[in-house]
Design a protein around this motif. Structure first.
Motif, PDB file in Angstrom:
ATOM      1  N   VAL A  92       8.683   2.320  -5.451  1.00 18.97           N
ATOM      2  CA  VAL A  92       7.759   2.384  -6.561  1.00 18.97           C
ATOM      3  C   VAL A  92       6.925   1.128  -6.533  1.00 18.97           C
ATOM      4  O   VAL A  92       7.291   0.119  -5.935  1.00 18.97           O
ATOM      5  N   ALA A  93       5.776   1.164  -7.196  1.00 17.50           N
ATOM      6  CA  ALA A  93       4.838   0.047  -7.134  1.00 17.50           C
ATOM      7  C   ALA A  93       5.469  -1.261  -7.566  1.00 17.50           C
ATOM      8  O   ALA A  93       5.225  -2.306  -6.972  1.00 17.50           O
ATOM      9  N   ALA A  94       6.307  -1.232  -8.600  1.00 14.91           N
ATOM     10  CA  ALA A  94       6.913  -2.455  -9.119  1.00 14.91           C
ATOM     11  C   ALA A  94       7.832  -3.115  -8.104  1.00 14.91           C
ATOM     12  O   ALA A  94       8.069  -4.318  -8.162  1.00 14.91           O
ATOM     13  N   ALA A  95       8.336  -2.323  -7.154  1.00 13.39           N
ATOM     14  CA  ALA A  95       9.276  -2.869  -6.176  1.00 13.39           C
ATOM     15  C   ALA A  95       8.632  -3.074  -4.815  1.00 13.39           C
ATOM     16  O   ALA A  95       9.309  -3.243  -3.818  1.00 13.39           O
ATOM     17  N   LEU A  96       7.314  -3.087  -4.776  1.00 15.84           N
ATOM     18  CA  LEU A  96       6.608  -3.180  -3.501  1.00 15.84           C
ATOM     19  C   LEU A  96       7.004  -4.420  -2.712  1.00 15.84           C
ATOM     20  O   LEU A  96       7.227  -4.362  -1.508  1.00 15.84           O
ATOM     21  N   SER A  97       7.132  -5.555  -3.391  1.00 12.33           N
ATOM     22  CA  SER A  97       7.424  -6.794  -2.685  1.00 12.33           C
ATOM     23  C   SER A  97       8.827  -6.801  -2.093  1.00 12.33           C
ATOM     24  O   SER A  97       9.079  -7.464  -1.098  1.00 12.33           O
ATOM     25  N   ALA A  98       9.734  -6.063  -2.720  1.00 13.51           N
ATOM     26  CA  ALA A  98      11.109  -6.026  -2.236  1.00 13.51           C
ATOM     27  C   ALA A  98      11.276  -4.990  -1.136  1.00 13.51           C
ATOM     28  O   ALA A  98      11.908  -5.244  -0.113  1.00 13.51           O
ATOM     29  N   LEU A  99      10.737  -3.808  -1.358  1.00 13.42           N
ATOM     30  CA  LEU A  99      10.829  -2.697  -0.400  1.00 13.42           C
ATOM     31  C   LEU A  99      12.258  -2.485   0.126  1.00 13.42           C
ATOM     32  O   LEU A  99      12.465  -2.328   1.314  1.00 13.42           O
ATOM     33  N   CYS A 100      13.222  -2.558  -0.797  1.00 12.22           N
ATOM     34  CA  CYS A 100      14.628  -2.348  -0.467  1.00 12.22           C
ATOM     35  C   CYS A 100      15.183  -3.541   0.312  1.00 12.22           C
ATOM     36  O   CYS A 100      14.463  -4.234   0.991  1.00 12.22           O
ATOM     37  N   ASP A 153       8.886   5.729   1.876  1.00 16.30           N
ATOM     38  CA  ASP A 153       7.546   6.193   1.537  1.00 16.30           C
ATOM     39  C   ASP A 153       7.028   5.468   0.310  1.00 16.30           C
ATOM     40  O   ASP A 153       7.798   4.899  -0.462  1.00 16.30           O
ATOM     41  N   PHE A 154       5.728   5.459   0.175  1.00 13.50           N
ATOM     42  CA  PHE A 154       5.096   4.746  -0.926  1.00 13.50           C
ATOM     43  C   PHE A 154       3.796   5.443  -1.322  1.00 13.50           C
ATOM     44  O   PHE A 154       2.995   5.819  -0.471  1.00 13.50           O
ATOM     45  N   GLU A 155       3.624   5.628  -2.623  1.00 12.20           N
ATOM     46  CA  GLU A 155       2.396   6.207  -3.162  1.00 12.20           C
ATOM     47  C   GLU A 155       1.562   5.081  -3.755  1.00 12.20           C
ATOM     48  O   GLU A 155       1.971   4.450  -4.726  1.00 12.20           O
ATOM     49  N   ILE A 156       0.401   4.826  -3.192  1.00 10.04           N
ATOM     50  CA  ILE A 156      -0.400   3.701  -3.676  1.00 10.04           C
ATOM     51  C   ILE A 156      -1.041   4.038  -5.019  1.00 10.04           C
ATOM     52  O   ILE A 156      -1.440   5.172  -5.273  1.00 10.04           O
ATOM     53  N   ALA A 157      -1.119   3.028  -5.873  1.00 12.37           N
ATOM     54  CA  ALA A 157      -1.766   3.171  -7.174  1.00 12.37           C
ATOM     55  C   ALA A 157      -3.167   2.585  -7.159  1.00 12.37           C
ATOM     56  O   ALA A 157      -4.008   2.916  -7.993  1.00 12.37           O
ATOM     57  N   ASN A 158      -3.418   1.696  -6.190  1.00 10.13           N
ATOM     58  CA  ASN A 158      -4.760   1.142  -6.018  1.00 10.13           C
ATOM     59  C   ASN A 158      -4.951   0.788  -4.546  1.00 10.13           C
ATOM     60  O   ASN A 158      -3.986   0.699  -3.783  1.00 10.13           O
ATOM     61  N   GLU A 159      -6.182   0.570  -4.156  1.00 16.76           N
ATOM     62  CA  GLU A 159      -6.508   0.394  -2.741  1.00 16.76           C
ATOM     63  C   GLU A 159      -5.875  -0.855  -2.131  1.00 16.76           C
ATOM     64  O   GLU A 159      -5.587  -0.896  -0.933  1.00 16.76           O
ATOM     65  N   ALA A 160      -5.650  -1.883  -2.945  1.00 19.96           N
ATOM     66  CA  ALA A 160      -5.083  -3.128  -2.431  1.00 19.96           C
ATOM     67  C   ALA A 160      -3.660  -2.962  -1.927  1.00 19.96           C
ATOM     68  O   ALA A 160      -3.184  -3.756  -1.114  1.00 19.96           O
ATOM     69  N   GLN A 161      -2.977  -1.912  -2.375  1.00 22.88           N
ATOM     70  CA  GLN A 161      -1.572  -1.728  -2.008  1.00 22.88           C
ATOM     71  C   GLN A 161      -1.372  -1.177  -0.612  1.00 22.88           C
ATOM     72  O   GLN A 161      -0.262  -1.252  -0.078  1.00 22.88           O
ATOM     73  N   ARG A 162      -2.413  -0.638  -0.008  1.00 25.89           N
ATOM     74  CA  ARG A 162      -2.247  -0.042   1.329  1.00 25.89           C
ATOM     75  C   ARG A 162      -1.699  -1.068   2.325  1.00 25.89           C
ATOM     76  O   ARG A 162      -0.659  -0.857   2.951  1.00 25.89           O
ATOM     77  N   GLU A 163      -2.430  -2.138   2.476  1.00 25.06           N
ATOM     78  CA  GLU A 163      -2.019  -3.147   3.451  1.00 25.06           C
ATOM     79  C   GLU A 163      -0.694  -3.783   3.074  1.00 25.06           C
ATOM     80  O   GLU A 163       0.162  -4.025   3.943  1.00 25.06           O
ATOM     81  N   GLN A 164      -0.496  -4.053   1.787  1.00 27.50           N
ATOM     82  CA  GLN A 164       0.761  -4.652   1.329  1.00 27.50           C
ATOM     83  C   GLN A 164       1.957  -3.786   1.709  1.00 27.50           C
ATOM     84  O   GLN A 164       2.958  -4.277   2.242  1.00 27.50           O
ATOM     85  N   ALA A 165       1.841  -2.494   1.435  1.00 28.94           N
ATOM     86  CA  ALA A 165       2.952  -1.579   1.712  1.00 28.94           C
ATOM     87  C   ALA A 165       3.242  -1.495   3.198  1.00 28.94           C
ATOM     88  O   ALA A 165       4.405  -1.543   3.628  1.00 28.94           O
ATOM     89  N   MET A 166       2.197  -1.372   4.001  1.00 27.67           N
ATOM     90  CA  MET A 166       2.411  -1.274   5.451  1.00 27.67           C
ATOM     91  C   MET A 166       3.041  -2.542   6.013  1.00 27.67           C
ATOM     92  O   MET A 166       3.925  -2.492   6.875  1.00 27.67           O
ATOM     93  N   ARG A 167       2.591  -3.673   5.524  1.00 28.40           N
ATOM     94  CA  ARG A 167       3.136  -4.941   6.001  1.00 28.40           C
ATOM     95  C   ARG A 167       4.625  -5.065   5.641  1.00 28.40           C
ATOM     96  O   ARG A 167       5.444  -5.472   6.465  1.00 28.40           O
ATOM     97  N   ARG A 168       4.979  -4.701   4.412  1.00 30.40           N
ATOM     98  CA  ARG A 168       6.392  -4.768   3.993  1.00 30.40           C
ATOM     99  C   ARG A 168       7.247  -3.833   4.832  1.00 30.40           C
ATOM    100  O   ARG A 168       8.365  -4.152   5.214  1.00 30.40           O
ATOM    101  N   MET A 169       6.724  -2.642   5.112  1.00 28.78           N
ATOM    102  CA  MET A 169       7.500  -1.679   5.891  1.00 28.78           C
ATOM    103  C   MET A 169       7.714  -2.172   7.321  1.00 28.78           C
ATOM    104  O   MET A 169       8.801  -2.029   7.894  1.00 28.78           O
TER     105      MET A 169
END
Length: 323
Positions: free
Chosen positions: A8-16, A58-74
């Motif tokens: 979820v968006a709130a846990a993006l930085s942790a990503l499990c 998997d991750f559902e982005i809420a705004n465009e800035a999250q794309r790169e963040q999510a991919m980098r964390r993964m």
């Protein structure tokens, strides 16, 4: 069995917390349950999960800035491959793939030329040509419509193929066109798409092709309310309003994701009618709407496109829609 880690968006930085070595998917705007493009990717991932007994991030982005963040964390977690669903993911994948050269990345619906990226694109114009044939043959008024999502060359590619197919079936057909918007919000604005469809219906259109992502449901509802026909996009949407849905122009995003999850192959993968990557959907939900003549015309055109006897203009290659 590895449990799936939903993000979820709130846990993006942790990503499990634990390491991960299976696929990861970043859905684009509209959400993974958009009944269209993203949802097709989700189905492909779920099929892979069922067949392998493994899991995926998997991750559902809420705004465009999250794309790169999510991919980098993964990528940091060790996910492999990391998949971006939608053309808007291209710049993010290009940046992150360069930073993680040993990780495989997959981009669905656009192209990034890097040695660790598989770019999967579709010949939407070929499938849309078949949809245009069906629309023109089903129309009683001789007027049909098209409602796109974000006004970009990719959606013009759908529109152009649709127009060519319609005129192939009926050279005198009249076609109305409209786009839902010029920003990513156009993919999730069914009210606006519905209003555009109503305007086309008011002008006499009795079949409307919606290529607008999650916004398309507004077109379908408008067609149903007016007793007209609609054509779905990306996923098979025939079941949404049986009796209203003439067909759906399907892009096998689910197959692309499933195959890439099994093995990502860097380079360009192009899926058209020949590769069974696009087509029109025929099933129990639209069987009563598709006449034998319509099916015969579509089957003949499909064979001719595959054989090269019919050349369908690709708007993105020609930068124009010409016969």
């Amino acid at each position: 069995m590895i449990s799936r880690c939903s993000i979820v968006a709130a846990a993006l930085s942790a990503l499990c917390a634990s390491a991960w070595a299976d696929p990861a998917i970043v859905y684009d705007m509209g959400g993974k349950f958009d009944k269209s493009f993203n949802e097709a990717a989700y189905r492909g991932a779920e099929r892979w999960k069922k067949d392998t007994g493994k899991g995926y991030l998997d991750f559902e982005i809420a705004n465009e800035a999250q794309r790169e963040q999510a991919m980098r964390r993964m990528a940091e977690r060790g996910a492999n491959p990391v998949m971006g669903i939608g053309f808007s993911q291209a710049s993010s994948i290009e940046k992150v793939a360069k930073a993680f050269p040993k990780t495989q990345f997959v981009l669905v619906d656009s192209v990034v030329k890097l040695p660790n990226v598989e770019s999967i694109v579709f010949k939407e114009h070929e499938g849309s040509f078949l949809a245009g044939i069906m629309a023109a043959m089903a129309s009683k008024s001789g007027k049909i419509g098209f409602v796109g999502g974000m006004d970009i060359p990719l959606i013009r590619k759908f529109q152009c193929g649709y127009e060519q197919g319609a005129r192939y079936a009926n050279p005198k057909i009249e076609i109305s066109n409209a786009m839902t918007g010029t920003t990513p919000a156009a993919w999730s604005d069914p009210s606006r798409a519905g209003e555009l469809a109503k305007a086309q219906i008011a002008k006499g259109a009795d079949v409307i092709f919606a290529a607008a992502g999650g916004s398309s449901v507004g077109v379908f509802q408008a067609a149903k309310d007016a007793g007209k026909l609609a054509i779905g996009v990306d996923s098979n949407q025939n079941h949404l309003h049986p009796g209203t849905m003439l067909t759906s122009m399907v892009k096998k995003v689910d197959v692309a994701v499933y195959n890439a999850a099994n093995k990502a192959t860097p380079g360009l993968t192009v899926l058209g009618l020949k590769e069974a990557g696009v087509d029109v959907a025929l099933d129990e939900h639209n069987a009563k709407l598709v006449t034998p003549a319509m099916k015969a015309k579509v089957d003949a055109a499909r064979a001719d496109i595959i054989a090269g006897r019919i050349k369908v203009t690709d708007y993105m290659a020609a930068n124009a829609c010409t016969p």
